[in-house]
Design a protein around this motif. Structure first.
Motif, PDB file in Angstrom:
ATOM      1  N   ALA A  31       0.826  -1.209   0.000  1.00 57.47           N
ATOM      2  CA  ALA A  31       0.000   0.000   0.000  1.00 57.47           C
ATOM      3  C   ALA A  31       0.862   1.262   0.000  1.00 57.47           C
ATOM      4  O   ALA A  31       0.342   2.368   0.050  1.00 57.47           O
ATOM      5  N   ASN A  32       2.191   1.097  -0.054  1.00 62.67           N
ATOM      6  CA  ASN A  32       3.134   2.218  -0.043  1.00 62.67           C
ATOM      7  C   ASN A  32       2.985   3.107   1.187  1.00 62.67           C
ATOM      8  O   ASN A  32       3.095   4.330   1.097  1.00 62.67           O
ATOM      9  N   VAL A  33       2.718   2.481   2.328  1.00 60.42           N
ATOM     10  CA  VAL A  33       2.625   3.223   3.577  1.00 60.42           C
ATOM     11  C   VAL A  33       4.052   3.465   4.075  1.00 60.42           C
ATOM     12  O   VAL A  33       4.836   2.527   4.213  1.00 60.42           O
ATOM     13  N   ALA A  34       4.376   4.725   4.312  1.00 57.05           N
ATOM     14  CA  ALA A  34       5.726   5.084   4.769  1.00 57.05           C
ATOM     15  C   ALA A  34       5.853   4.711   6.240  1.00 57.05           C
ATOM     16  O   ALA A  34       5.530   5.491   7.126  1.00 57.05           O
ATOM     17  N   SER A  35       6.312   3.484   6.477  1.00 57.58           N
ATOM     18  CA  SER A  35       6.383   3.012   7.851  1.00 57.58           C
ATOM     19  C   SER A  35       7.569   2.082   8.049  1.00 57.58           C
ATOM     20  O   SER A  35       8.050   1.453   7.123  1.00 57.58           O
ATOM     21  N   GLU A  36       7.986   2.041   9.297  1.00 58.14           N
ATOM     22  CA  GLU A  36       9.004   1.095   9.749  1.00 58.14           C
ATOM     23  C   GLU A  36       8.293   0.230  10.768  1.00 58.14           C
ATOM     24  O   GLU A  36       7.918   0.707  11.846  1.00 58.14           O
ATOM     25  N   ILE A  37       8.064  -1.033  10.425  1.00 57.77           N
ATOM     26  CA  ILE A  37       7.280  -1.910  11.281  1.00 57.77           C
ATOM     27  C   ILE A  37       8.200  -2.834  12.072  1.00 57.77           C
ATOM     28  O   ILE A  37       9.072  -3.493  11.512  1.00 57.77           O
ATOM     29  N   HIS A  38       7.984  -2.847  13.372  1.00 58.86           N
ATOM     30  CA  HIS A  38       8.695  -3.740  14.277  1.00 58.86           C
ATOM     31  C   HIS A  38       7.652  -4.686  14.845  1.00 58.86           C
ATOM     32  O   HIS A  38       6.581  -4.240  15.273  1.00 58.86           O
ATOM     33  N   ALA A  39       7.951  -5.967  14.859  1.00 57.43           N
ATOM     34  CA  ALA A  39       6.985  -6.946  15.348  1.00 57.43           C
ATOM     35  C   ALA A  39       7.450  -7.551  16.666  1.00 57.43           C
ATOM     36  O   ALA A  39       8.643  -7.789  16.867  1.00 57.43           O
ATOM     37  N   ALA A  40       6.492  -7.764  17.542  1.00 54.02           N
ATOM     38  CA  ALA A  40       6.719  -8.475  18.801  1.00 54.02           C
ATOM     39  C   ALA A  40       5.674  -9.582  18.862  1.00 54.02           C
ATOM     40  O   ALA A  40       4.489  -9.316  18.655  1.00 54.02           O
ATOM     41  N   ALA A  41       6.118 -10.803  19.136  1.00 53.48           N
ATOM     42  CA  ALA A  41       5.208 -11.939  19.132  1.00 53.48           C
ATOM     43  C   ALA A  41       4.543 -12.185  20.489  1.00 53.48           C
ATOM     44  O   ALA A  41       3.650 -13.006  20.592  1.00 53.48           O
ATOM     45  N   ASP A  42       4.994 -11.455  21.517  1.00 62.95           N
ATOM     46  CA  ASP A  42       4.406 -11.655  22.840  1.00 62.95           C
ATOM     47  C   ASP A  42       4.452 -10.342  23.624  1.00 62.95           C
ATOM     48  O   ASP A  42       5.126  -9.388  23.233  1.00 62.95           O
ATOM     49  N   GLY A  43       3.743 -10.328  24.717  1.00 64.16           N
ATOM     50  CA  GLY A  43       3.615  -9.119  25.516  1.00 64.16           C
ATOM     51  C   GLY A  43       4.898  -8.660  26.176  1.00 64.16           C
ATOM     52  O   GLY A  43       5.177  -7.463  26.235  1.00 64.16           O
ATOM     53  N   GLU A  44       5.687  -9.578  26.686  1.00 67.13           N
ATOM     54  CA  GLU A  44       6.940  -9.198  27.347  1.00 67.13           C
ATOM     55  C   GLU A  44       7.886  -8.514  26.374  1.00 67.13           C
ATOM     56  O   GLU A  44       8.492  -7.496  26.697  1.00 67.13           O
ATOM     57  N   THR A  45       8.014  -9.077  25.173  1.00 66.54           N
ATOM     58  CA  THR A  45       8.874  -8.462  24.150  1.00 66.54           C
ATOM     59  C   THR A  45       8.346  -7.086  23.782  1.00 66.54           C
ATOM     60  O   THR A  45       9.120  -6.140  23.628  1.00 66.54           O
ATOM     61  N   ALA A  46       7.036  -6.963  23.653  1.00 68.69           N
ATOM     62  CA  ALA A  46       6.427  -5.671  23.314  1.00 68.69           C
ATOM     63  C   ALA A  46       6.724  -4.631  24.393  1.00 68.69           C
ATOM     64  O   ALA A  46       7.086  -3.495  24.081  1.00 68.69           O
ATOM     65  N   LEU A  47       6.577  -5.012  25.647  1.00 73.54           N
ATOM     66  CA  LEU A  47       6.849  -4.073  26.736  1.00 73.54           C
ATOM     67  C   LEU A  47       8.330  -3.696  26.778  1.00 73.54           C
ATOM     68  O   LEU A  47       8.671  -2.535  27.018  1.00 73.54           O
ATOM     69  N   ASP A  48       9.213  -4.663  26.529  1.00 73.16           N
ATOM     70  CA  ASP A  48      10.646  -4.345  26.454  1.00 73.16           C
ATOM     71  C   ASP A  48      10.911  -3.334  25.348  1.00 73.16           C
ATOM     72  O   ASP A  48      11.685  -2.396  25.525  1.00 73.16           O
ATOM     73  N   PHE A  49      10.245  -3.499  24.203  1.00 73.06           N
ATOM     74  CA  PHE A  49      10.417  -2.578  23.079  1.00 73.06           C
ATOM     75  C   PHE A  49       9.946  -1.177  23.454  1.00 73.06           C
ATOM     76  O   PHE A  49      10.661  -0.195  23.263  1.00 73.06           O
ATOM     77  N   VAL A  50       8.752  -1.086  23.999  1.00 79.28           N
ATOM     78  CA  VAL A  50       8.164   0.216  24.327  1.00 79.28           C
ATOM     79  C   VAL A  50       8.972   0.934  25.409  1.00 79.28           C
ATOM     80  O   VAL A  50       9.197   2.144  25.330  1.00 79.28           O
ATOM     81  N   TYR A  51       9.409   0.182  26.419  1.00 79.47           N
ATOM     82  CA  TYR A  51      10.191   0.775  27.505  1.00 79.47           C
ATOM     83  C   TYR A  51      11.680   0.883  27.173  1.00 79.47           C
ATOM     84  O   TYR A  51      12.462   1.364  27.991  1.00 79.47           O
ATOM     85  N   GLN A  52      12.056   0.420  25.993  1.00 80.10           N
ATOM     86  CA  GLN A  52      13.442   0.473  25.510  1.00 80.10           C
ATOM     87  C   GLN A  52      14.398  -0.135  26.535  1.00 80.10           C
ATOM     88  O   GLN A  52      15.361   0.488  26.971  1.00 80.10           O
TER      89      GLN A  52
END
Length: 153
Positions: A31-52
């Motif tokens: 769709a030519n969306v100007a984005s950088e997508i990062h994927a997390a497969a679980d909640g702990e990984t997602a929280l680590d990503f968000v909290y850096q």
């Protein structure tokens, strides 16, 4: 004000199904969306990503989070609740994207301050249409404060 339309936005996709994560990423590219997508497969990984923290100490702060409620470890509703309770993170739009059509899940999402609730596409073409819809609405019409760390709203 939102970033200029030509600037890529950082999206954190919290999706346990690798096939759906791949389809989503490919659909945004198609769709030519100007984005950088990062994927997390679980909640702990997602929280680590968000909290850096941990292995994500150098990860960018997401401009938007797409959250599946059905995760293998930490419940998606718990992640949403934590994000919206944290002053430094609550301004990040969180779109609950799940296969559930449960009225209870929809109501719970909005009670926890989700910015939107979207049914996850089933067919590959629907993923591309969803990508275009995100670009049309979230990246074209929605405006964000220039200081994305603002916690006063």
């Amino acid at each position: 004000m939102s970033p200029p339309i030509n600037d890529a936005i950082t999206i954190l996709l919290i999706e346990p199904n690798p096939g759906d994560a791949r389809l989503f990423s490919e659909s945004f590219a198609d769709a030519n969306v100007a984005s950088e997508i990062h994927a997390a497969a679980d909640g702990e990984t997602a929280l680590d990503f968000v909290y850096q923290r941990n292995e994500h100490a150098d990860s960018p702060r997401p401009d938007m989070i797409l959250l599946d409620f059905r995760l293998p470890d930490v419940d998606g509703a718990d992640i949403l609740s934590e994000l919206k309770a944290e002053p430094a993170l609550r301004s990040i739009p969180v779109i609950v994207m799940t296969s559930s059509a449960s009225e209870a899940d929809i109501a719970r999402s909005y009670d926890l301050h989700a910015n939107a609730y979207v049914r996850k596409p089933i067919e590959p073409d629907e993923f591309v249409e969803l990508g275009r819809s995100f670009e049309d609405f979230w990246l074209t019409f929605v405006r964000f404060p220039a200081d994305r760390t603002c916690s006063s709203y």
